[in-house]
Design an enzyme around this catalytic site. Structure first.
Site, mmCIF file in Angstrom:
data_model
loop_
_atom_site.group_PDB
_atom_site.id
_atom_site.type_symbol
_atom_site.label_atom_id
_atom_site.label_comp_id
_atom_site.label_asym_id
_atom_site.label_seq_id
_atom_site.Cartn_x
_atom_site.Cartn_y
_atom_site.Cartn_z
ATOM 1 N N ASP A 186 0.818 -1.214 0.000
ATOM 2 C CA ASP A 186 0.000 0.000 0.000
ATOM 3 C C ASP A 186 0.855 1.268 0.000
ATOM 4 O O ASP A 186 0.482 2.279 -0.599
ATOM 5 C CB ASP A 186 -0.935 0.002 1.217
ATOM 6 N N ASN A 207 -5.728 8.165 1.861
ATOM 7 C CA ASN A 207 -6.144 7.381 3.020
ATOM 8 C C ASN A 207 -6.582 8.255 4.193
ATOM 9 O O ASN A 207 -7.720 8.163 4.641
ATOM 10 C CB ASN A 207 -5.012 6.457 3.481
ATOM 11 N N GLU A 208 -5.641 9.052 4.706
ATOM 12 C CA GLU A 208 -5.967 9.821 5.902
ATOM 13 C C GLU A 208 -5.029 10.995 6.119
ATOM 14 O O GLU A 208 -3.900 11.029 5.618
ATOM 15 C CB GLU A 208 -5.940 8.930 7.150
ATOM 16 N N ASP A 214 -3.610 11.436 22.089
ATOM 17 C CA ASP A 214 -2.373 11.243 21.328
ATOM 18 C C ASP A 214 -2.493 11.813 19.922
ATOM 19 O O ASP A 214 -1.491 11.946 19.217
ATOM 20 C CB ASP A 214 -2.032 9.753 21.238
ATOM 21 N N THR A 251 -9.664 1.252 6.373
ATOM 22 C CA THR A 251 -9.016 -0.022 6.709
ATOM 23 C C THR A 251 -7.527 0.150 6.980
ATOM 24 O O THR A 251 -6.799 -0.831 7.091
ATOM 25 C CB THR A 251 -9.204 -1.026 5.556
ATOM 26 N N TYR A 295 -4.905 3.403 8.897
ATOM 27 C CA TYR A 295 -4.608 3.973 10.213
ATOM 28 C C TYR A 295 -5.877 4.114 11.053
ATOM 29 O O TYR A 295 -5.895 3.803 12.251
ATOM 30 C CB TYR A 295 -3.941 5.330 10.005
ATOM 31 N N ALA A 296 -6.971 4.560 10.427
ATOM 32 C CA ALA A 296 -8.222 4.751 11.173
ATOM 33 C C ALA A 296 -8.707 3.441 11.788
ATOM 34 O O ALA A 296 -9.239 3.422 12.904
ATOM 35 C CB ALA A 296 -9.292 5.341 10.257
#
Length: 311
Positions: A76, A150-151, A180, A191, A193-194
């Site tokens: 990825d 992704n994020e 944090d 699917t 880091y989240a």
């Protein structure tokens, strides 16, 4: 010699010798089929791919990417690199997984021969995935802007320091957390880091943004799913002495001082992914996470086995 009418951009894992060998083999097959091949210039110096005669070089900044498909050989992270290179070109990406989970990949290493045949036959469909636009400001001045497939994450810069931040949705405060950090993700990134931070898995055809706090010390620290037209903001409290790091897809980063604000919204530039399979996302989820489905006797299985309806 005439210039090939078709051209494929190969992007591979830069530090894996096996990936470079595979890329060289793929390039040789594509060139043999009369299809032009190019690669980022940094992938060609002293590598097996660079030794293949006829492979051209492109600028990794994304300027001048002119091809019909970006074929990515890796996990990825390498696919996210391919998305960086092709950003704004509208060229679809097709990922061949050489890593572990490889949620963004469409094919596995063992399917490589069939995948190259499908590329040669131009036998694939294309779907669009929403992306995020992100801007960071401090004292009203822009300090960073980027995008993410992704994020976008805001994380504490020092292990011993907890971040204090307020999250806004559409200009209204949602909550202040000692935490944090926080993740703002797309359905594609649900699917990644989240997911690790405890967020929900969201089907990729859902248009939404996820807000997932990381280890928040609060009674209300749930993940939130908002609409695609929402505007999200993360404000680092000015009275705190903790700085943060803003990451986009874990690849592009900037350090933020207390008082900085991060704004995230849907981007008008989606990423286009090439698809070889028509199987539903449910099957991909089961396969990638090796979910237990033994004993399932649903209607689809009954039809495939020629059985009648369950009584």
């Amino acid at each position: 010699m005439s210039t090939p009418s078709r051209r494929i951009l190969l992007v591979t894992h830069q530090s894996r010798a096996d990936a470079q060998e595979i890329a060289a083999a793929v390039a040789t097959r594509l060139l043999g089929a009369g299809i032009g091949v190019c690669a980022p210039a940094s992938d060609l110096g002293g590598t097996p791919l660079g030794a293949v005669e006829g492979v051209g070089a492109v600028d990794e900044s994304g300027q001048g990417v002119d091809c019909e498909l970006v074929c990515v050989l890796g996990g990825d992270g390498t696919i996210l690199r391919g998305a960086e290179i092709s950003r704004g070109s509208g060229v679809p990406l097709l990922g061949v997984n050489l890593g572990h989970v490889g949620f963004l990949a469409e094919a596995e290493k063992e399917d490589l021969d069939a995948t190259v045949e499908r590329i040669c036959a131009k036998d694939y469909t294309v779907e669009e995935r929403m992306t995020l636009e992100v801007r960071a400001r401090h004292d009203g001045d822009p300090v960073f802007s980027s995008w993410a497939l992704n994020e976008v994450s805001v994380e504490k810069a020092a292990r011993e320091r907890m971040l204090e931040l307020t999250v806004e949705v559409d200009g209204r405060p949602l909550s202040t957390w000692g935490c944090d950090g926080v993740v703002v993700a797309t359905p594609t990134g649900s699917t990644a880091y989240a997911f690790s931070a405890g967020g929900p898995v969201v089907w990729p055809d859902v248009e939404a943004m996820l807000l997932v706090p990381i280890s928040a010390h609060a009674l209300f620290a749930r993940s939130v799913v908002v609409g695609p037209r929402s505007h999200l903001a993360v404000q680092l409290l000015a009275q705190s002495d903790a700085s943060a790091i803003l990451w986009c897809d874990g690849r592009r980063a900037v350090t933020l001082p207390p008082g900085a604000q991060v704004e995230v919204e849907r981007s008008d530039q989606p990423v286009r992914l090439a698809r070889l399979s028509t199987s539903p996302f449910t099957d991909r989820l089961v396969h990638k996470f090796d979910l237990p489905v033994h004993g399932w006797r649903g209607a689809a299985r009954q039809r495939a086995a020629g059985e009648g309806p369950a009584r």
